[in-house]
Design an enzyme around this catalytic site. Structure first.
Site, short mmCIF file in Angstrom:
data_model
loop_
_atom_site.label_atom_id
_atom_site.label_comp_id
_atom_site.label_asym_id
_atom_site.label_seq_id
_atom_site.Cartn_x
_atom_site.Cartn_y
_atom_site.Cartn_z
N ASP A 40 -25.16 -10.64 -63.27
CA ASP A 40 -24.79 -12.04 -63.42
C ASP A 40 -25.72 -12.67 -64.44
OD1 ASP A 40 -24.36 -15.02 -62.77
OD2 ASP A 40 -23.04 -14.06 -61.32
N ASP A 66 -25.30 -11.10 -69.54
CA ASP A 66 -24.28 -11.92 -70.17
C ASP A 66 -23.17 -10.95 -70.56
OD1 ASP A 66 -22.61 -13.31 -71.88
OD2 ASP A 66 -24.20 -14.03 -73.21
N VAL A 67 -22.00 -11.07 -69.92
CA VAL A 67 -20.94 -10.07 -70.12
C VAL A 67 -20.33 -10.13 -71.52
CG1 VAL A 67 -20.35 -9.89 -67.68
CG2 VAL A 67 -19.19 -11.60 -69.12
N TYR A 159 -5.54 -31.71 -64.48
CA TYR A 159 -6.33 -31.01 -65.49
C TYR A 159 -5.56 -29.80 -66.00
CZ TYR A 159 -10.41 -33.83 -64.40
OH TYR A 159 -11.27 -34.87 -64.23
N LYS A 168 -6.23 -15.16 -68.06
CA LYS A 168 -5.99 -14.39 -66.84
C LYS A 168 -4.69 -13.59 -66.94
CE LYS A 168 -9.73 -15.41 -64.68
NZ LYS A 168 -10.74 -14.36 -64.42
N THR A 201 -14.61 -21.90 -52.61
CA THR A 201 -15.92 -21.54 -53.14
C THR A 201 -16.62 -22.82 -53.59
OG1 THR A 201 -15.00 -21.17 -55.36
CG2 THR A 201 -15.13 -19.26 -53.89
#
Length: 279
Positions: A40, A66-67, A159, A168, A201
């Site tokens: 992460d 950092d992906v 939004y 996605k 979450t």
């Protein structure tokens, strides 16, 4: 908690593993016997999670990542190979949602940032993890998409999610394509995508913000939103998504590849007009 050891002996890499859905996945895979490498960008939370799980007797390490950095991906893959010599499960979970009032309000910088994390990061995870998986005859790649990757998602509480939905949706078809590529070469690697709906979450909390440059307050909490938009009438929890990931990581899903697992309370199926409860 003692569990059945569904992934005992496996090595798993989970990106975005410091909090939320990622942390639930790390915890459940570790509880089920896997050695888990959590990565992460949030080093503090990631290190705390790994330490807590190790204190509970789990095999978990944390690597800051950092992906979007290919250089860091090379380092992470090398570290996994050096420590464990193999990789059985990749969970490409890291992602962000940049919400704006309208797509015309989204800056090119934010568009590119969302693509970099949500799509480039997944590409890099696959590119640098497949060689480790192929060393030992296969594994499971699990890409975190969204219900917004199954259908158009133009708005949520006013939004725009158009940009998020685009990333996605791309992850969903990328998963299918890599599944076919792996099947074609016969490397024993299965590839599937997971599509959460409204999951309770911290991003939905009163003090949380959408990951936009403006940093607006989240427009609604998960539970209230889920009442009207999901057939089950309630929000899911990170553990619900983790259970789906566990299934795809375990041998129980050995005949499953190239598909999508929706964990959305029926949200993608359609709407429900609720009948009045009789007294």
């Amino acid at each position: 908690m003692e569990r059945s050891g569904q992934v005992r002996g496996k090595v798993a890499l989970v990106t975005g593993g410091a909090s939320g859905i990622g942390a639930a996945i790390v915890e459940l895979l570790a509880q089920e016997g896997a050695t888990v490498v959590a990565t992460d960008i949030d080093e503090l939370r990631g290190a705390d999670l790994a330490a807590r799980l190790r204190n509970a007797g789990r095999e978990v390490i944390f690597l800051q990542q950092d992906v979007t950095s290919e250089e860091r991906w090379i380092e992470v893959a090398a570290e996994v190979g050096k420590r464990f010599g193999r990789l059985d499960t990749l969970v490409s979970n890291a992602g962000i949602c940049i919400a704006v009032p309208s797509i015309v309000d989204m800056t090119l910088q934010d568009w590119r940032r969302q693509i970099a994390i949500n799509l480039d990061g997944v590409f890099l995870s696959v590119k640098h993890s497949l060689p480790l998986m192929r060393r030992h005859g296969g594994g499971s790649v699990i890409m975190m998409s969204s219900v917004a990757g199954l259908r158009g998602a133009t708005s949520l509480a006013g939004y725009s999610l158009s940009g998020y939905s685009a990333t996605k949706g791309a992850v969903r078809l990328f998963a299918k394509s890599i599944a076919m590529e792996c099947a074609q070469v016969g490397d024993g690697i299965r590839v599937n995508s997971v599509h959460p709906g409204i999951i309770d979450t911290p991003i939905w909390g009163k003090n949380s913000t959408w990951a936009s440059g403006a940093g607006q307050n989240a427009p609604n909490v998960a539970g209230e939103r889920a009442k009207s938009s999901t057939p089950l009438g309630r929000a899911g929890h990170a553990f619900d998504v983790a259970q789906g990931v566990l299934y795809l990581a375990a041998d129980a899903s050995r005949y499953v590849t190239g598909t999508e697992l929706a964990i959305d309370g029926g949200m993608n199926t359609g709407g429900v007009v609720r009948r009045a409860q009789s007294q």
